[in-house]
Design an enzyme around this catalytic site. Structure first.
Site, PDB file in Angstrom:
ATOM      1  N   CYS A  61       0.871  -1.182   0.000  1.00  0.00           N
ATOM      2  CA  CYS A  61       0.000   0.000   0.000  1.00  0.00           C
ATOM      3  C   CYS A  61       0.900   1.222   0.000  1.00  0.00           C
ATOM      4  CB  CYS A  61      -0.889  -0.015   1.239  1.00  0.00           C
ATOM      5  SG  CYS A  61      -1.695   1.571   1.539  1.00  0.00           S
ATOM      6  N   CYS A  96     -11.173  16.146  13.752  1.00  0.00           N
ATOM      7  CA  CYS A  96     -11.036  15.311  12.550  1.00  0.00           C
ATOM      8  C   CYS A  96     -12.371  15.262  11.811  1.00  0.00           C
ATOM      9  CB  CYS A  96     -10.546  13.914  12.910  1.00  0.00           C
ATOM     10  SG  CYS A  96     -11.523  13.114  14.156  1.00  0.00           S
TER      11      CYS A  96
END
Ligand code: SAH
Length: 387
Positions: free
Chosen positions: A91, A341
């Site tokens: 990834c 967030c």
């Protein structure tokens, strides 16, 4: 089909990188525009702080082990929003060594006759592998999560893994036979090789990272975020600081260095234990940590007519609540630095503070903590109006 700008072979399957098709500059502009759409009517919105290189920033990797159609052992992640495992050989968001370590684990499993754990059948051996890297220290921790305790040669396996990947500093294991999607269970974590933890530095402080401790996953941008939060707080040395939702105490400790005292309030017992350890590791004498619901603590402090000069808050995605915010107003800090967030719940909470308290939002700075994904982090500064 749109032009591909990523080299990731599974970008379209995994669903994590929603911006994989667009240049990073476009992503940054869209993220800034999004924050502007939420806060533009309230205060200046600064351009998002992005990364020079928006890849390889994840210092924490949680790989799920399973099999493909041919019963071959694979490791990867669940496709976004599903319980369907997709093989990930590498990834591009994860730290560089992660893929070779996971490959070594898969190879060793083969030579030791180990299988991946099947959650439905509750059979097999390795369920997950959790890797963490200290971005500044370079130290790597590897935790093997087994579905049961049948495999007796774990130490030998760990030594073999270290021989194949000498960059690993410590190998641990845990047994998690529970029916859960959590990587770690609440059970004990055992050390197979090395010290059982790694260390890292963040904005000049030392932090101990164990398999289960809370630590931001993108250290480089965390430093940018904290620097911004401290810049907004503009501590002069004499303030009493409150840090609500303090996690492992990173902001509390950074603020303590620049203030008279700092109190961190956090619900999670283990995070508070980590925070206290970190405080001792850094010889900080003017901070303390309280394990409590932030709202209950603030309400109690307000009742005792306690005051704070500066308050930081960094709540989970759901944001804070009215109980906390109304008590915060009574604690009467000159400045509130709100890290979030989820800018939507942040806007809701900021509106409450503006409506019911003497506060005005004077700036908001977005920081790109998770490049290529949908997430946006923001720091807002609220200041008390003089009237
Ligand atoms: N400021 C920290 C952690 C922020 S994450 C950092 O930068 O690393 C949000 C934290 O809020 C988590 O640690 C979570 O355990 C904690 N939390 C969630 N609900 C809470 C509550 N009601 N009271 C106090 N802490 C809470």
């Amino acid at each position: 089909m749109k032009e591909r700008t990523t080299d990731c072979p599974i970008a379209y399957k995994c669903g994590g990188c929603i911006y994989s098709d667009v240049p990073y500059e476009t992503e940054l502009r869209e993220k800034t525009d999004y924050v502007f759409s939420l806060f533009g009517d309230l205060c200046p919105v600064y351009r998002i702080k992005g990364m020079d290189d928006p890849y390889r920033y994840r210092d924490k990797v949680q790989a799920v082990f399973g099999t493909d159609r041919t019963r071959r052992t694979i490791s990867g992640l669940y496709i976004r929003g599903t319980h369907h495992l997709i093989e990930v050989r590498d990834c591009l968001l994860e730290f560089k060594e992660a893929s070779s370590i996971l490959l070594a684990v898969r190879r060793l499993m083969k030579s030791y006759g180990l299988h991946s754990y099947d959650e439905d059948e509750m059979r097999g051996d390795i369920r997950h592998v959790l890797l963490r890297k200290g971005h500044n220290s370079g130290e790597i921790l590897c935790t093997l999560i087994f579905g049961n305790d049948n495999f007796k040669r774990k130490k030998e396996f760990a030594n073999a893994l270290h021989a194949m990947c000498p960059e690993i500093n410590t190998v641990l294991f845990q047994i998690n036979g529970e029916k859960t999607s959590m990587v770690l269970s609440s059970g004990r974590i055992h050390t197979l090789y090395g010290k059982g933890y790694i260390e890292d530095t963040l904005s000049g402080l030392r932090f101990r990272i164990s398999a289960s401790s809370f630590y931001q996953i993108n250290s480089r941008q965390t430093e940018v975020l904290y620097d911004m939060a401290l810049l907004m707080a503009d501590l002069k040395g004499n303030e009493r600081v409150l840090d609500a939702y303090s996690g492992t105490g990173t902001i509390t400790l950074l603020a303590a260095r620049k203030a008279r005292s700092a109190v961190g309030v956090e619900l999670n017992e283990e995070a508070v234990r980590n925070a206290t350890e970190n405080m001792m590791l850094n010889n900080i004498g003017n901070a303390r940590f309280i394990q409590a619901d932030a709202s209950a603590y603030c309400k109690q402090m307000a009742k005792e007519k306690e005051k704070f000069d500066v308050a930081f808050l960094d709540p989970p995605r759901s944001g804070s609540d009215e109980r906390f915010l109304s008590s915060l107003i009574r604690l009467s800090p000159e400045k509130i630095v709100y890290i979030s967030c989820n800018p939507e719940t942040q806007r809701r909470d900021v509106d409450y503070l503006e409506k019911f308290g003497p506060y005005r939002t004077t700036a908001i700075q977005p920081v790109d903590m998770f490049p290529r994904t949908e997430h946006v982090e923001t720091v807002a500064l609220l200041e008390k109006t003089k009237d």
